[in-house]
Write a protein that holds these residues in place. Sequence first.
Motif, PDB file in Angstrom:
ATOM      1  N   ARG A  57     -75.149  21.530 -24.422  1.00 23.77           N
ATOM      2  CA  ARG A  57     -75.837  21.809 -23.161  1.00 23.77           C
ATOM      3  C   ARG A  57     -77.178  21.079 -23.112  1.00 23.77           C
ATOM      4  N   LYS A  58     -77.498  20.534 -21.951  1.00 19.39           N
ATOM      5  CA  LYS A  58     -78.790  19.883 -21.731  1.00 19.39           C
ATOM      6  C   LYS A  58     -79.861  20.948 -21.482  1.00 19.39           C
ATOM      7  N   GLN A  59     -81.136  20.540 -21.548  1.00 22.70           N
ATOM      8  CA  GLN A  59     -82.260  21.444 -21.278  1.00 22.70           C
ATOM      9  C   GLN A  59     -82.171  22.051 -19.877  1.00 22.70           C
ATOM     10  N   ASP A  60     -81.635  21.293 -18.908  1.00 27.23           N
ATOM     11  CA  ASP A  60     -81.568  21.796 -17.532  1.00 27.23           C
ATOM     12  C   ASP A  60     -80.385  22.743 -17.298  1.00 27.23           C
ATOM     13  N   PRO A 178     -73.684  30.148 -23.977  1.00 28.91           N
ATOM     14  CA  PRO A 178     -73.112  29.061 -24.764  1.00 28.91           C
ATOM     15  C   PRO A 178     -73.986  27.806 -24.689  1.00 28.91           C
ATOM     16  N   THR A 179     -74.182  27.148 -25.836  1.00 30.82           N
ATOM     17  CA  THR A 179     -74.975  25.923 -25.870  1.00 30.82           C
ATOM     18  C   THR A 179     -74.236  24.731 -26.456  1.00 30.82           C
ATOM     19  N   TRP A 180     -73.104  25.003 -27.109  1.00 31.47           N
ATOM     20  CA  TRP A 180     -72.386  23.917 -27.777  1.00 31.47           C
ATOM     21  C   TRP A 180     -70.939  24.337 -27.918  1.00 31.47           C
ATOM     22  N   LYS A 181     -70.016  23.432 -27.624  1.00 39.77           N
ATOM     23  CA  LYS A 181     -68.599  23.746 -27.795  1.00 39.77           C
ATOM     24  C   LYS A 181     -67.848  22.523 -28.326  1.00 39.77           C
ATOM     25  N   ILE A 182     -66.841  22.814 -29.119  1.00 39.06           N
ATOM     26  CA  ILE A 182     -66.055  21.740 -29.740  1.00 39.06           C
ATOM     27  C   ILE A 182     -64.596  22.124 -29.652  1.00 39.06           C
ATOM     28  N   GLU A 183     -63.765  21.152 -29.287  1.00 41.49           N
ATOM     29  CA  GLU A 183     -62.312  21.347 -29.254  1.00 41.49           C
ATOM     30  C   GLU A 183     -61.668  20.303 -30.151  1.00 41.49           C
ATOM     31  N   CYS A 184     -60.832  20.758 -31.086  1.00 42.05           N
ATOM     32  CA  CYS A 184     -60.253  19.873 -32.097  1.00 42.05           C
ATOM     33  C   CYS A 184     -58.730  19.897 -32.062  1.00 42.05           C
TER      34      CYS A 184
END
Length: 186
Positions: A57-60, A178-184
């Motif tokens: 996620r960006k600061q905005d 949520p600030t970060w997500k990863i799909e593998c």
Amino acid sequence: MRLITKMLFLISCAAFAQYDYDASEAFPFGQANPNAPAQVKDFDALIGECHCKSTSRKQDGTWNDAVNMIWRWKYIMNGMGVQDETLKADGGHSGSIRQFITDSSKWFVHYYSSKTPSPKLSTWTGNKRENGNIVLYREQKAPNGMDGFYRLTFYDISKLGYKWIGEWVDKTEKIVYPTWKIECKR
């Protein structure tokens, strides 16, 4: 002379036995040591290598474009612990060393990163839940000063891959950001 040769052979075999569960040609990512706590297998379905998309996620408040990455997992310390590393297309790399400590019945996860080197590693603690998710926490204040945690969750774990999310949560876990997500995918 034969006795000395035989003794040297036995000593040599005993010395190499300490690496029975380390990475090998047959098991390039190592194996869980049967003498390790049973929980060392909590990450078993993640062991190996996946191709992933990482989005932060960006600061905005909007989301950055996804970054391609490889997430590689292996057993370390002769199968007594787990290590992972990420290799990101944007040049940022990170990893963790994971040990299950039976006295506390928790995983302790020590994180490091090439973008934010630190003399002291951040540590998350947690467990695998009945639903199969692995959830880890580290105390962290929100930007407004509210007490809470940064929560990491591995979920939708299968032979095809898994998902991961990093979220700030308040102490009651009713406020979730949520600030970060990863799909593998394998």
